[in-house]
Design a protein around this motif. Structure first.
Motif, PDB file in Angstrom:
ATOM      1  N   CYS A 138       0.867  -1.163   0.000  1.00 58.10           N
ATOM      2  CA  CYS A 138       0.000   0.000   0.000  1.00 58.10           C
ATOM      3  C   CYS A 138       0.907   1.217   0.000  1.00 58.10           C
ATOM      4  O   CYS A 138       1.767   1.347   0.862  1.00 58.10           O
ATOM      5  CB  CYS A 138      -0.874   0.018   1.252  1.00 58.10           C
ATOM      6  N   ARG A 139       0.740   2.088  -0.977  1.00 53.20           N
ATOM      7  CA  ARG A 139       1.621   3.255  -1.047  1.00 53.20           C
ATOM      8  C   ARG A 139       0.992   4.507  -0.464  1.00 53.20           C
ATOM      9  O   ARG A 139       1.628   5.535  -0.384  1.00 53.20           O
ATOM     10  CB  ARG A 139       2.078   3.500  -2.492  1.00 53.20           C
ATOM     11  N   CYS A 140      -0.305   4.450  -0.109  1.00 49.75           N
ATOM     12  CA  CYS A 140      -0.927   5.628   0.484  1.00 49.75           C
ATOM     13  C   CYS A 140      -0.563   5.763   1.944  1.00 49.75           C
ATOM     14  O   CYS A 140      -0.188   6.821   2.428  1.00 49.75           O
ATOM     15  CB  CYS A 140      -2.444   5.523   0.433  1.00 49.75           C
ATOM     16  N   THR A 141      -0.728   4.681   2.666  1.00 49.16           N
ATOM     17  CA  THR A 141      -0.677   4.810   4.109  1.00 49.16           C
ATOM     18  C   THR A 141       0.299   3.819   4.684  1.00 49.16           C
ATOM     19  O   THR A 141       1.463   4.098   4.845  1.00 49.16           O
ATOM     20  CB  THR A 141      -2.101   4.706   4.705  1.00 49.16           C
ATOM     21  N   GLY A 142      -0.083   2.635   4.937  1.00 48.50           N
ATOM     22  CA  GLY A 142       0.836   1.687   5.545  1.00 48.50           C
ATOM     23  C   GLY A 142       0.085   0.425   5.832  1.00 48.50           C
ATOM     24  O   GLY A 142      -1.019   0.249   5.338  1.00 48.50           O
ATOM     25  N   HIS A 143       0.685  -0.437   6.617  1.00 39.83           N
ATOM     26  CA  HIS A 143       0.073  -1.744   6.825  1.00 39.83           C
ATOM     27  C   HIS A 143      -0.514  -1.907   8.227  1.00 39.83           C
ATOM     28  O   HIS A 143      -1.011  -2.972   8.566  1.00 39.83           O
ATOM     29  CB  HIS A 143       1.099  -2.849   6.556  1.00 39.83           C
ATOM     30  N   ILE A 144      -0.493  -0.828   9.042  1.00 42.82           N
ATOM     31  CA  ILE A 144      -0.944  -0.982  10.432  1.00 42.82           C
ATOM     32  C   ILE A 144      -2.427  -1.342  10.491  1.00 42.82           C
ATOM     33  O   ILE A 144      -2.819  -2.342  11.095  1.00 42.82           O
ATOM     34  CB  ILE A 144      -0.667   0.307  11.245  1.00 42.82           C
ATOM     35  N   LYS A 145      -3.244  -0.533   9.822  1.00 44.31           N
ATOM     36  CA  LYS A 145      -4.686  -0.802   9.864  1.00 44.31           C
ATOM     37  C   LYS A 145      -5.014  -2.113   9.144  1.00 44.31           C
ATOM     38  O   LYS A 145      -5.923  -2.839   9.532  1.00 44.31           O
ATOM     39  CB  LYS A 145      -5.464   0.366   9.262  1.00 44.31           C
ATOM     40  N   VAL A 146      -4.252  -2.400   8.109  1.00 45.34           N
ATOM     41  CA  VAL A 146      -4.454  -3.666   7.400  1.00 45.34           C
ATOM     42  C   VAL A 146      -4.191  -4.826   8.356  1.00 45.34           C
ATOM     43  O   VAL A 146      -4.975  -5.785   8.427  1.00 45.34           O
ATOM     44  CB  VAL A 146      -3.528  -3.748   6.168  1.00 45.34           C
ATOM     45  N   LYS A 147      -3.111  -4.722   9.112  1.00 40.61           N
ATOM     46  CA  LYS A 147      -2.790  -5.807  10.048  1.00 40.61           C
ATOM     47  C   LYS A 147      -3.842  -5.922  11.147  1.00 40.61           C
ATOM     48  O   LYS A 147      -4.214  -7.030  11.548  1.00 40.61           O
ATOM     49  CB  LYS A 147      -1.402  -5.581  10.659  1.00 40.61           C
ATOM     50  N   GLU A 148      -4.334  -4.762  11.621  1.00 36.60           N
ATOM     51  CA  GLU A 148      -5.408  -4.801  12.627  1.00 36.60           C
ATOM     52  C   GLU A 148      -6.632  -5.508  12.059  1.00 36.60           C
ATOM     53  O   GLU A 148      -7.260  -6.327  12.728  1.00 36.60           O
ATOM     54  CB  GLU A 148      -5.775  -3.377  13.069  1.00 36.60           C
ATOM     55  N   ALA A 149      -6.936  -5.207  10.809  1.00 42.01           N
ATOM     56  CA  ALA A 149      -8.098  -5.838  10.171  1.00 42.01           C
ATOM     57  C   ALA A 149      -7.882  -7.340  10.019  1.00 42.01           C
ATOM     58  O   ALA A 149      -8.791  -8.139  10.258  1.00 42.01           O
ATOM     59  CB  ALA A 149      -8.356  -5.187   8.807  1.00 42.01           C
ATOM     60  N   VAL A 150      -6.675  -7.729   9.631  1.00 41.62           N
ATOM     61  CA  VAL A 150      -6.399  -9.160   9.451  1.00 41.62           C
ATOM     62  C   VAL A 150      -6.533  -9.889  10.783  1.00 41.62           C
ATOM     63  O   VAL A 150      -7.133 -10.965  10.870  1.00 41.62           O
ATOM     64  CB  VAL A 150      -4.998  -9.377   8.828  1.00 41.62           C
ATOM     65  N   ARG A 151      -6.005  -9.273  11.839  1.00 48.81           N
ATOM     66  CA  ARG A 151      -6.122  -9.912  13.162  1.00 48.81           C
ATOM     67  C   ARG A 151      -7.584 -10.061  13.574  1.00 48.81           C
ATOM     68  O   ARG A 151      -7.990 -11.078  14.143  1.00 48.81           O
ATOM     69  CB  ARG A 151      -5.334  -9.117  14.210  1.00 48.81           C
ATOM     70  N   GLN A 152      -8.380  -9.039  13.268  1.00 44.79           N
ATOM     71  CA  GLN A 152      -9.807  -9.112  13.576  1.00 44.79           C
ATOM     72  C   GLN A 152     -10.470 -10.238  12.775  1.00 44.79           C
ATOM     73  O   GLN A 152     -11.277 -11.008  13.310  1.00 44.79           O
ATOM     74  CB  GLN A 152     -10.472  -7.762  13.256  1.00 44.79           C
ATOM     75  N   ALA A 153     -10.101 -10.335  11.499  1.00 40.70           N
ATOM     76  CA  ALA A 153     -10.695 -11.374  10.644  1.00 40.70           C
ATOM     77  C   ALA A 153     -10.336 -12.765  11.169  1.00 40.70           C
ATOM     78  O   ALA A 153     -11.170 -13.680  11.125  1.00 40.70           O
ATOM     79  CB  ALA A 153     -10.211 -11.201   9.206  1.00 40.70           C
ATOM     80  N   ILE A 154      -9.125 -12.918  11.682  1.00 42.00           N
ATOM     81  CA  ILE A 154      -8.719 -14.221  12.240  1.00 42.00           C
ATOM     82  C   ILE A 154      -9.646 -14.591  13.398  1.00 42.00           C
ATOM     83  O   ILE A 154     -10.157 -15.710  13.470  1.00 42.00           O
ATOM     84  CB  ILE A 154      -7.247 -14.164  12.737  1.00 42.00           C
ATOM     85  N   LEU A 155      -9.889 -13.616  14.285  1.00 40.35           N
ATOM     86  CA  LEU A 155     -10.754 -13.877  15.442  1.00 40.35           C
ATOM     87  C   LEU A 155     -12.171 -14.225  14.981  1.00 40.35           C
ATOM     88  O   LEU A 155     -12.770 -15.184  15.451  1.00 40.35           O
ATOM     89  CB  LEU A 155     -10.790 -12.639  16.347  1.00 40.35           C
ATOM     90  N   ARG A 156     -12.699 -13.442  14.037  1.00 42.10           N
ATOM     91  CA  ARG A 156     -14.049 -13.692  13.536  1.00 42.10           C
ATOM     92  C   ARG A 156     -14.172 -15.080  12.926  1.00 42.10           C
ATOM     93  O   ARG A 156     -15.123 -15.799  13.167  1.00 42.10           O
ATOM     94  CB  ARG A 156     -14.398 -12.676  12.438  1.00 42.10           C
ATOM     95  N   MET A 157     -13.178 -15.418  12.107  1.00 35.92           N
ATOM     96  CA  MET A 157     -13.262 -16.697  11.397  1.00 35.92           C
ATOM     97  C   MET A 157     -13.123 -17.853  12.377  1.00 35.92           C
ATOM     98  O   MET A 157     -13.786 -18.877  12.233  1.00 35.92           O
ATOM     99  CB  MET A 157     -12.213 -16.770  10.290  1.00 35.92           C
ATOM    100  N   ALA A 158     -12.278 -17.674  13.393  1.00 37.26           N
ATOM    101  CA  ALA A 158     -12.122 -18.729  14.403  1.00 37.26           C
ATOM    102  C   ALA A 158     -13.424 -18.904  15.173  1.00 37.26           C
ATOM    103  O   ALA A 158     -13.890 -20.020  15.393  1.00 37.26           O
ATOM    104  CB  ALA A 158     -10.977 -18.383  15.348  1.00 37.26           C
ATOM    105  N   ALA A 159     -14.048 -17.771  15.549  1.00 33.00           N
ATOM    106  CA  ALA A 159     -15.310 -17.822  16.289  1.00 33.00           C
ATOM    107  C   ALA A 159     -16.391 -18.491  15.448  1.00 33.00           C
ATOM    108  O   ALA A 159     -17.139 -19.335  15.928  1.00 33.00           O
ATOM    109  CB  ALA A 159     -15.738 -16.415  16.686  1.00 33.00           C
ATOM    110  N   ALA A 160     -16.448 -18.119  14.171  1.00 34.40           N
ATOM    111  CA  ALA A 160     -17.473 -18.670  13.280  1.00 34.40           C
ATOM    112  C   ALA A 160     -17.290 -20.171  13.114  1.00 34.40           C
ATOM    113  O   ALA A 160     -18.265 -20.928  13.066  1.00 34.40           O
ATOM    114  CB  ALA A 160     -17.411 -17.974  11.922  1.00 34.40           C
ATOM    115  N   THR A 161     -16.038 -20.609  13.044  1.00 33.37           N
ATOM    116  CA  THR A 161     -15.780 -22.046  12.878  1.00 33.37           C
ATOM    117  C   THR A 161     -16.237 -22.804  14.116  1.00 33.37           C
ATOM    118  O   THR A 161     -16.772 -23.900  14.020  1.00 33.37           O
ATOM    119  CB  THR A 161     -14.270 -22.295  12.646  1.00 33.37           C
TER     120      THR A 161
END
Lengths: 171, 326
Positions: A138-161
């Protein structure tokens, strides 16, 4: 043209018979023949990851460094195949919630990268996430929010499973 | 425009390659070939797709060889394979340090071993190159990097090559003329244009590794953590205990047109053991083995100082590692 041939390509579950020129890359065919504009054409040298799609083994691959003829008979998933009628994929939902988007050009590649990571490794650690995301820039901003989102998705997907034995995620 | 052929097996592949000669290119992962074609560095008349050929797959003991690795293995699979991770960690670390995960999902071991050499002057667009006087690599007669050089000094940036050279690997190559094995030590040339001894009709089919009772390590110095070609890499493999080292193979990569076996450094460790004073002297001696270094992609003098630092770092880590057990 003499160097044109037909290939059979299954994209997001839909089977297509597409004419391709021998020098066409997968991203050319997705965009110009199938009208799937979510997969971007960026650096065309393997550095930026905006052309990321998932092969039939779930892994992230670069559509700009793949000749279309090599995909004859194979299946892949693009960003257009990630959401279902039931709703957004947990990775997409998390990107929205965390504002992991600025101009948006890199977003499909980042989402495909994150989805491929979670599909092949449901419980990635910080190093795994960094390693995967290093291939999608990502050349606009960075990967911090992306990483936060990925971590959230991991939790969601684990909970859903855990909640739903068939592995479907919440709508 | 090129013609694309997709052989069904290795016999068809070597036949196509023999027929195509110098104007044929093998396509496996494609992560380097497609970029090189776009930059006009290669313009094959025939592209031979060898991805997934059954003869290039498989990993495990094979005949007399403790480990045979099919050259078509994706770098992701190589980096994560339990045998490689447990017994040949330097190779797993090297495979994992290539490009990005996306690239490693596509790129193969065979492709990485024959990665074309790179240079700041040639690996650019055709227009960029056209604004310069042609060099040894582009059918000219000079080197832009070392003006006095009578050969091309482009850098061999393969990460698996130094690791496998430290591990004393052999390669298996097949052509219509038959099958041959070559020690990796005899595979590379110190020449940026003809950087391997592979004939134009040969395909690398496998890597053969000796039994692993060694401590091994690979490290790579890059500008950023991910995605870069190395400023310098270092791989080392030692057998024996710290006091009684039986062999020490120390290899520097990305510092020249071939991976450089640091023979003086290795001899010091074998003679004196793996201890702080020997490590310091080995690191200093590495300079002799490097010879003249083209500081491509880095400031003048940087690479020799870097290699000294990498030797110190890697040998010190190996010294503290437990001895491998069977």
């Amino acid at each position: 043209m003499a160097d044109r041939q037909f290939i059979t390509l299954t994209v997001n579950g839909d089977r297509h018979r597409v004419p391709v020129a021998v020098q066409d890359t997968l991203v050319d065919v997705l965009r110009n023949r199938l009208g799937l504009m979510g997969t971007k054409r960026g650096c065309t040298s393997g550095a930026c990851g905006v052309c990321t799609v998932q092969g039939d083994d779930g892994r992230a691959v670069l559509a700009c460094l793949s000749l279309a003829v090599e995909w004859d008979g194979r299946a892949l998933t693009t960003i257009e195949g990630v959401a279902t009628p039931a709703g957004l994929h947990p990775v997409q939902q998390a990107f929205l919630e965390f504002g992991a988007v600025q101009c948006g050009a890199c977003t499909p590649g980042l989402i495909m990268t994150a989805k491929a990571l979670l599909d092949t490794n449901p419980n990635p650690d910080e190093a795994d996430i960094n390693e995967a995301l290093a291939g999608a820039l990502c050349r606009c901003t960075g990967h911090i929010k992306v990483k936060e989102a990925v971590r959230q998705a991991i939790l969601r997907m684990a909970a859903a499973t855990t909640e739903e034995p068939d592995g479907r995620t919440e709508g | 425009m090129f013609r694309y052929v997709r052989p069904r097996d290795l016999d068809e592949a070597v036949a196509a390659l023999a027929a195509g000669g110098d104007s044929a290119s093998l396509l496996a992962g494609g992560t380097d070939l497609l970029v090189s074609m776009r930059q006009g560095l290669v313009a094959p008349a025939v592209v031979i797709g060898i991805r997934g050929l059954p003869e290039l797959n498989g990993i495990g003991p094979h005949g007399e060889d403790p480990l045979r690795i099919g050259a078509g293995i994706a770098l992701t699979d190589l980096a994560e394979h339990p045998i490689i991770v447990a017994r040949y960690p330097a190779l797993a670390q090297a495979a994992r340090s290539v490009g990005s995960r996306h690239v490693r999902n596509m790129a193969t071991l065979g492709g990485n071993l024959r990665l074309p050499t790179r240079c700041w002057y040639t690996n650019q667009s055709e227009n960029w190159r056209a604004s310069r006087i042609p060099c040894w690599k582009t059918d000219g007669g000079l080197c832009h990097v070392i003006k006095t050089s009578t050969t091309c000094r482009a850098i061999n940036s393969s990460d698996t090559a130094p690791a496998l050279l430290a591990l004393d690997a052999r390669l298996e190559a097949v052509s219509v003329r038959g099958r041959r094995e070559v020690a990796l030590a005899d595979f590379y040339n110190d020449d940026g244009v003809n950087h391997t001894t592979l004939a134009s009709d040969e395909i690398i089919t496998a890597v053969l590794l000796p039994a692993a009772r060694v401590r091994t390590l690979f490290t790579k110095a890059t500008a950023r953590t991910g995605l870069d070609y190395g400023y310098g890499t270092l791989a080392a493999a030692v057998t024996g205990s710290n006091r009684a080292i039986r062999s020490a193979r120390i290899v520097a990569g990305s510092v020249g047109s071939w991976p450089v076996l640091l023979a003086h450094a290795g001899a010091i460790i074998v003679e004196r053991g793996l201890n702080e004073s020997a490590i310091a002297d080995a690191a200093a001696a590495a300079r002799e083995d490097l010879g003249e270094v083209a500081n491509l992609f880095s400031p003048p003098g940087y690479k020799k100082r870097l290699v000294r630092g990498l030797v110190l770092q890697v040998l010190e880590q190996l010294r503290r590692q437990k001895l491998p057990v069977d």
